[in-house]
Write a protein that holds these residues in place. Structure first.
Motif, PDB file in Angstrom:
ATOM      1  N   MET A   1       0.822  -1.191   0.000  1.00  0.00           N
ATOM      2  CA  MET A   1       0.000   0.000   0.000  1.00  0.00           C
ATOM      3  C   MET A   1       0.870   1.261   0.000  1.00  0.00           C
ATOM      4  O   MET A   1       0.510   2.259  -0.588  1.00  0.00           O
ATOM      5  CB  MET A   1      -0.916  -0.059   1.222  1.00  0.00           C
ATOM      6  CG  MET A   1      -2.090   0.826   1.109  1.00  0.00           C
ATOM      7  SD  MET A   1      -3.080   0.351  -0.299  1.00  0.00           S
ATOM      8  CE  MET A   1      -4.633   0.910   0.216  1.00  0.00           C
ATOM      9  N   ASN A   2       2.005   1.160   0.697  1.00  0.00           N
ATOM     10  CA  ASN A   2       2.947   2.278   0.726  1.00  0.00           C
ATOM     11  C   ASN A   2       3.418   2.641  -0.679  1.00  0.00           C
ATOM     12  O   ASN A   2       3.484   3.815  -1.038  1.00  0.00           O
ATOM     13  CB  ASN A   2       4.148   1.898   1.584  1.00  0.00           C
ATOM     14  CG  ASN A   2       4.422   2.883   2.678  1.00  0.00           C
ATOM     15  OD1 ASN A   2       3.707   3.854   2.814  1.00  0.00           O
ATOM     16  ND2 ASN A   2       5.452   2.622   3.453  1.00  0.00           N
ATOM     17  N   LEU A   3       3.746   1.627  -1.453  1.00  0.00           N
ATOM     18  CA  LEU A   3       4.221   1.840  -2.817  1.00  0.00           C
ATOM     19  C   LEU A   3       3.158   2.535  -3.658  1.00  0.00           C
ATOM     20  O   LEU A   3       3.463   3.445  -4.439  1.00  0.00           O
ATOM     21  CB  LEU A   3       4.620   0.505  -3.453  1.00  0.00           C
ATOM     22  CG  LEU A   3       5.117   0.569  -4.886  1.00  0.00           C
ATOM     23  CD1 LEU A   3       6.393   1.396  -4.968  1.00  0.00           C
ATOM     24  CD2 LEU A   3       5.363  -0.828  -5.411  1.00  0.00           C
TER      25      LEU A   3
ATOM     26  N   PHE B   1       0.738   4.583  -2.668  1.00  0.00           N
ATOM     27  CA  PHE B   1       0.620   5.993  -2.302  1.00  0.00           C
ATOM     28  C   PHE B   1       1.840   6.795  -2.736  1.00  0.00           C
ATOM     29  O   PHE B   1       1.715   7.961  -3.138  1.00  0.00           O
ATOM     30  CB  PHE B   1       0.365   6.145  -0.809  1.00  0.00           C
ATOM     31  CG  PHE B   1      -1.047   5.799  -0.422  1.00  0.00           C
ATOM     32  CD1 PHE B   1      -2.116   6.488  -0.966  1.00  0.00           C
ATOM     33  CD2 PHE B   1      -1.300   4.774   0.455  1.00  0.00           C
ATOM     34  CE1 PHE B   1      -3.419   6.170  -0.627  1.00  0.00           C
ATOM     35  CE2 PHE B   1      -2.595   4.446   0.805  1.00  0.00           C
ATOM     36  CZ  PHE B   1      -3.664   5.146   0.265  1.00  0.00           C
ATOM     37  N   ASN B   2       3.023   6.203  -2.680  1.00  0.00           N
ATOM     38  CA  ASN B   2       4.222   6.886  -3.176  1.00  0.00           C
ATOM     39  C   ASN B   2       4.116   7.132  -4.674  1.00  0.00           C
ATOM     40  O   ASN B   2       4.458   8.210  -5.162  1.00  0.00           O
ATOM     41  CB  ASN B   2       5.477   6.089  -2.856  1.00  0.00           C
ATOM     42  CG  ASN B   2       5.916   6.261  -1.425  1.00  0.00           C
ATOM     43  OD1 ASN B   2       5.709   7.307  -0.842  1.00  0.00           O
ATOM     44  ND2 ASN B   2       6.502   5.224  -0.864  1.00  0.00           N
TER      45      ASN B   2
END
Length: 65
Positions: A1-3, A5-6
């Motif tokens: 999920m981090n990827l 949003f980045n």
């Protein structure tokens, strides 16, 4: 999920640069885009998606981690 949003954040930065740096030119480009037939815009969008997919594929394939 981090990827995700980045990637979304980077997309918004890259998309915003022309509007920040050249607002008058972007207005002119948008007026020209309004004159294009929808089929042409659809093909431009499709080509952009294919290029983006290719870039993502190459980055994933060559990622050393």
């Amino acid at each position: 999920m981090n990827l995700l949003f980045n990637a979304l954040g980077i997309l918004l930065i890259v998309e915003g640069i022309p509007y920040f740096a050249f607002p008058e030119k972007m207005q002119e480009i948008m007026r020209e885009a309004e004159k294009m037939p929808p089929a042409t815009l659809r093909w431009f969008g499709f080509a952009s998606m294919i290029v983006g997919l290719g870039i993502c594929y190459l980055v994933q394939k060559t990622d050393p981690f």
